[in-house]
Design a protein around this motif. Sequence first.
Motif, PDB file in Angstrom:
ATOM      1  N   ASN A  43       0.397  -1.561  -0.677  1.00  0.00           N
ATOM      2  CA  ASN A  43      -0.392  -0.154   0.132  1.00  0.00           C
ATOM      3  C   ASN A  43       0.862   1.363   0.321  1.00  0.00           C
ATOM      4  N   ILE A  44       1.973   1.452   0.549  1.00  0.00           N
ATOM      5  CA  ILE A  44       3.005   2.211   0.819  1.00  0.00           C
ATOM      6  C   ILE A  44       3.967   3.012  -0.683  1.00  0.00           C
ATOM      7  N   LEU A  45       4.048   1.359  -0.974  1.00  0.00           N
ATOM      8  CA  LEU A  45       4.668   1.840  -2.292  1.00  0.00           C
ATOM      9  C   LEU A  45       4.042   1.846  -3.559  1.00  0.00           C
ATOM     10  N   LYS A  46       2.216   1.537  -3.477  1.00  0.00           N
ATOM     11  CA  LYS A  46       1.447   2.078  -4.381  1.00  0.00           C
ATOM     12  C   LYS A  46       1.105   3.509  -4.480  1.00  0.00           C
ATOM     13  N   ASP A  47       0.977   4.511  -3.256  1.00  0.00           N
ATOM     14  CA  ASP A  47       0.738   5.741  -2.600  1.00  0.00           C
ATOM     15  C   ASP A  47       1.666   6.476  -3.504  1.00  0.00           C
ATOM     16  N   LYS A  48       3.273   6.124  -3.080  1.00  0.00           N
ATOM     17  CA  LYS A  48       4.215   6.699  -3.862  1.00  0.00           C
ATOM     18  C   LYS A  48       4.680   6.653  -5.032  1.00  0.00           C
ATOM     19  N   MET A  49       3.960   5.770  -5.892  1.00  0.00           N
ATOM     20  CA  MET A  49       3.717   5.674  -7.047  1.00  0.00           C
ATOM     21  C   MET A  49       3.037   6.089  -8.084  1.00  0.00           C
ATOM     22  N   GLU A  50       2.175   6.317  -7.190  1.00  0.00           N
ATOM     23  CA  GLU A  50       0.927   7.378  -8.079  1.00  0.00           C
ATOM     24  C   GLU A  50       1.356   8.737  -7.540  1.00  0.00           C
ATOM     25  N   LYS A  51       1.823   9.054  -7.207  1.00  0.00           N
ATOM     26  CA  LYS A  51       2.422  10.489  -6.348  1.00  0.00           C
ATOM     27  C   LYS A  51       3.505  10.955  -7.210  1.00  0.00           C
ATOM     28  N   LEU A  52       5.038   9.836  -7.264  1.00  0.00           N
ATOM     29  CA  LEU A  52       5.668  10.254  -8.432  1.00  0.00           C
ATOM     30  C   LEU A  52       4.887   9.954  -9.945  1.00  0.00           C
ATOM     31  N   SER A  53       4.273   9.090  -9.948  1.00  0.00           N
ATOM     32  CA  SER A  53       3.816   9.848 -11.538  1.00  0.00           C
ATOM     33  C   SER A  53       3.018  10.329 -11.672  1.00  0.00           C
ATOM     34  N   ALA A  54       2.236  11.305 -11.071  1.00  0.00           N
ATOM     35  CA  ALA A  54       1.403  12.657 -11.097  1.00  0.00           C
ATOM     36  C   ALA A  54       2.240  13.783 -10.959  1.00  0.00           C
ATOM     37  N   GLU A  55       3.667  13.636 -10.614  1.00  0.00           N
ATOM     38  CA  GLU A  55       5.255  14.482 -10.840  1.00  0.00           C
ATOM     39  C   GLU A  55       5.230  14.283 -11.990  1.00  0.00           C
ATOM     40  N   LEU A  56       5.327  13.174 -12.940  1.00  0.00           N
ATOM     41  CA  LEU A  56       5.828  13.160 -14.081  1.00  0.00           C
ATOM     42  C   LEU A  56       7.039  12.523 -13.656  1.00  0.00           C
ATOM     43  N   ARG A  57       7.688  12.164 -12.159  1.00  0.00           N
ATOM     44  CA  ARG A  57       8.425  11.767 -12.311  1.00  0.00           C
ATOM     45  C   ARG A  57       8.582   9.407 -12.680  1.00  0.00           C
ATOM     46  N   PHE A  58       8.879   9.487 -13.902  1.00  0.00           N
ATOM     47  CA  PHE A  58       8.349   7.906 -14.106  1.00  0.00           C
ATOM     48  C   PHE A  58       9.456   6.985 -13.936  1.00  0.00           C
ATOM     49  N   GLU A  59      10.615   7.294 -14.606  1.00  0.00           N
ATOM     50  CA  GLU A  59      11.542   6.398 -13.851  1.00  0.00           C
ATOM     51  C   GLU A  59      11.726   6.293 -12.731  1.00  0.00           C
ATOM     52  N   GLU A  60      11.688   6.832 -11.662  1.00  0.00           N
ATOM     53  CA  GLU A  60      11.312   7.264 -10.174  1.00  0.00           C
ATOM     54  C   GLU A  60      10.596   5.327  -9.594  1.00  0.00           C
ATOM     55  N   ALA A  61       9.662   6.244 -10.455  1.00  0.00           N
ATOM     56  CA  ALA A  61       8.045   5.322  -9.752  1.00  0.00           C
ATOM     57  C   ALA A  61       8.333   4.289 -10.664  1.00  0.00           C
ATOM     58  N   GLN A  62       8.743   3.820 -12.003  1.00  0.00           N
ATOM     59  CA  GLN A  62       9.488   2.128 -12.428  1.00  0.00           C
ATOM     60  C   GLN A  62      10.271   0.894 -11.143  1.00  0.00           C
ATOM     61  N   GLN A  63      11.514   2.125 -10.622  1.00  0.00           N
ATOM     62  CA  GLN A  63      11.877   1.372  -9.611  1.00  0.00           C
ATOM     63  C   GLN A  63      11.111   0.702  -8.946  1.00  0.00           C
ATOM     64  N   LEU A  64       9.906   1.936  -8.352  1.00  0.00           N
ATOM     65  CA  LEU A  64       8.374   1.307  -6.958  1.00  0.00           C
ATOM     66  C   LEU A  64       8.063   0.309  -7.481  1.00  0.00           C
ATOM     67  N   LYS A  65       7.934   0.671  -9.137  1.00  0.00           N
ATOM     68  CA  LYS A  65       6.915  -0.656  -9.491  1.00  0.00           C
ATOM     69  C   LYS A  65       7.652  -1.727  -9.544  1.00  0.00           C
ATOM     70  N   ASN A  66       8.893  -1.958  -9.453  1.00  0.00           N
ATOM     71  CA  ASN A  66       9.854  -3.108  -9.833  1.00  0.00           C
ATOM     72  C   ASN A  66       9.553  -3.640  -7.996  1.00  0.00           C
ATOM     73  N   GLN A  67      10.050  -2.577  -7.210  1.00  0.00           N
ATOM     74  CA  GLN A  67      10.125  -3.439  -5.868  1.00  0.00           C
ATOM     75  C   GLN A  67       8.692  -4.306  -5.565  1.00  0.00           C
ATOM     76  N   TYR A  68       7.509  -3.487  -5.907  1.00  0.00           N
ATOM     77  CA  TYR A  68       6.027  -3.735  -6.119  1.00  0.00           C
ATOM     78  C   TYR A  68       5.762  -5.333  -6.337  1.00  0.00           C
ATOM     79  N   VAL A  69       6.285  -5.513  -7.675  1.00  0.00           N
ATOM     80  CA  VAL A  69       5.533  -6.708  -8.160  1.00  0.00           C
ATOM     81  C   VAL A  69       6.571  -8.280  -7.675  1.00  0.00           C
ATOM     82  N   LEU A  70       7.414  -7.855  -6.878  1.00  0.00           N
ATOM     83  CA  LEU A  70       9.439  -9.025  -6.241  1.00  0.00           C
ATOM     84  C   LEU A  70       8.321  -8.908  -5.229  1.00  0.00           C
TER      85      LEU A  70
END
Length: 604
Positions: free
Chosen positions: A213-240
């Motif tokens: 849940n924490i990672l999901k919130d951070k991903m959405e926040k980073l995406s909204a700020e157009l920080r897609f590379e950092e959001a992708q890193q969190l997504k990789n963690q989320y999947v693992l």
Amino acid sequence: MKHSDEHIHNILSIIPEKPGCYQYFDERGTIIYVGKAKNLKKRVSSYFNKIHDSVKTRVLVRQIRDIKYIVVDNEEDAFLLENSLIKQYQPRYNVLLKDDKSYPCITIRKEPFPRVFLTRQLIRDGSKYFGPYPSVQTAKIVLELIREIYPLRTCKLPLSKERIAEGRYSVCLQYHIKRCMGPCIGLQDEEDYLDNIKNIEKILGGNTQEVLNILKDKMEKLSAELRFEEAQQLKNQYVLIENYQSKSLVANSIYSNIDVFGYEETEKSAYINYLHINKGAITRGYTIEYQKKLEESKEELLGMGIIELRKRFESNAKEIIVPFIPDVYLGEDKIFTVPQRGEKKNLLALSQRNVKEYKVQLLKRNDKLNPEQRSTRILSTLQKDLQLKELPIQIECFDNSNIQGTNPVAACVVFQHAKPAKKEYRHFDIKTVVGPDDFSSMREIVFRRYKRLLDENRTLPNLIIIDGGKGQLSAAVEALEELSLTKKIPVIGIAKRLEEIYFPGDPIPLYLDKNSESLKLIQQLRDEAHRFGITHHRKKRSKQQIESELDKIKGIGEKSKNVLLKHYKSVKRIKEAPEDELIALIGNSKAQLIIENLKENNQL
């Protein structure tokens, strides 16, 4: 320390009717037994005012020269005190906990920029420990996943803020392969590092959903700020983490903070498995072994195991799933559950599988170290299951081989110390029975076998096994009665259909556990007798077939027949051999006799 019976009587007269622990001392003043009781007076007095069935208990009572006791407030305190005293003094007649306490855990070390690593040593310095894990391999897999999700330092450098600021350190290989983010040179601040540690604690504690849940919130926040590379890193963690969660869940995530205990035992030991369930995942798993000393009940032993394991791993779970209600008191707020269905039943089954596997692996390891111990254990179990008077050191098994009513033969195989003694195997050609009569054949071979052993004054077996049901068993018993051996040698029959074990004169069969070592030994004897008998039967049929075809040819003697069989190996190949080849081998006249006779019989 030599005290009279009067001394013991005086102590018994003043013991209070309160919960507590008691200690028995021998004449040298050594503690030989520690026990607990809801009512000290009733429990301690029971040792001296009745005759005990257990020989070990009677021996214990005879050695008691003094008694001391400790009164406590409640039953729970009595259990805890007993456990502590047994560990401290290790009395001769108390169960012995066989456990080296070196189990694999994952620790988060209490230090700046905490390291996360595998350990077997628990140091009470504020560090956090997760586990234990069933094996080192399992712990390593979990640790590797953690390091894949969160880059962590593995070095032992004292990373204080002052030293980092002074530039005392330089990055290592782990930084260059992106397994560490370089906190040693200030590339990752401590706050960010500790955020990762908090998530790791939640994952190891089974609370993966909160991390997701924490990672999901951070991903959405980073995406909204157009920080897609950092959001992708969190997504990789989320999947693992999501993949880890799907593999680690063994029950619905609503099942949280529950202890599960499985129980198995042998004649000499009790095995207790412990699983701790949090958010539907196993966060701890461990198994211990107790060596029995007196006739302790399984309820007592499971109770001791629960006290030991909950205290060791500091469990405060209020619900405890067990296979049966143990003899232990943990307080009114603790609930014991013996599930009959559903996911809790599945959790209990998982613990039971773990404890059975532990027992099997331990027995296998001991068997490799001491093969004689294995055979003694198997034979002792068989003796108990079949209620035999003596250990079945030598077992003999009989089987009839009568295929399509031809060439009736029988076999007797001999096992000594639970192992085949092939030099003692014997074949029998049926002599007195005409036609396919299994019962009469069994009667004949059993009589012949033991008549010969008696005549030669040889050792008789401790157990006879008959391959067959009630009919074959009755025939064997008749033969033994004729030799006056029915009271000297126990005999059983094993029927093939449901592996029923029959005893003479008892129409109700015994059904042994399909996985029991007793049944496996009986089956091994039966199968070996069948194999040995069939082999002899085939040889006899083959020999008879050869004899019936070649011996009918007049003019072909034993010498010529041996030459042909040695060269061609079978009658079939003799039939297929060219005429000139036969002539070269045995001469023209004999070759013509074979060809003409086989042609006349329409066999060429």
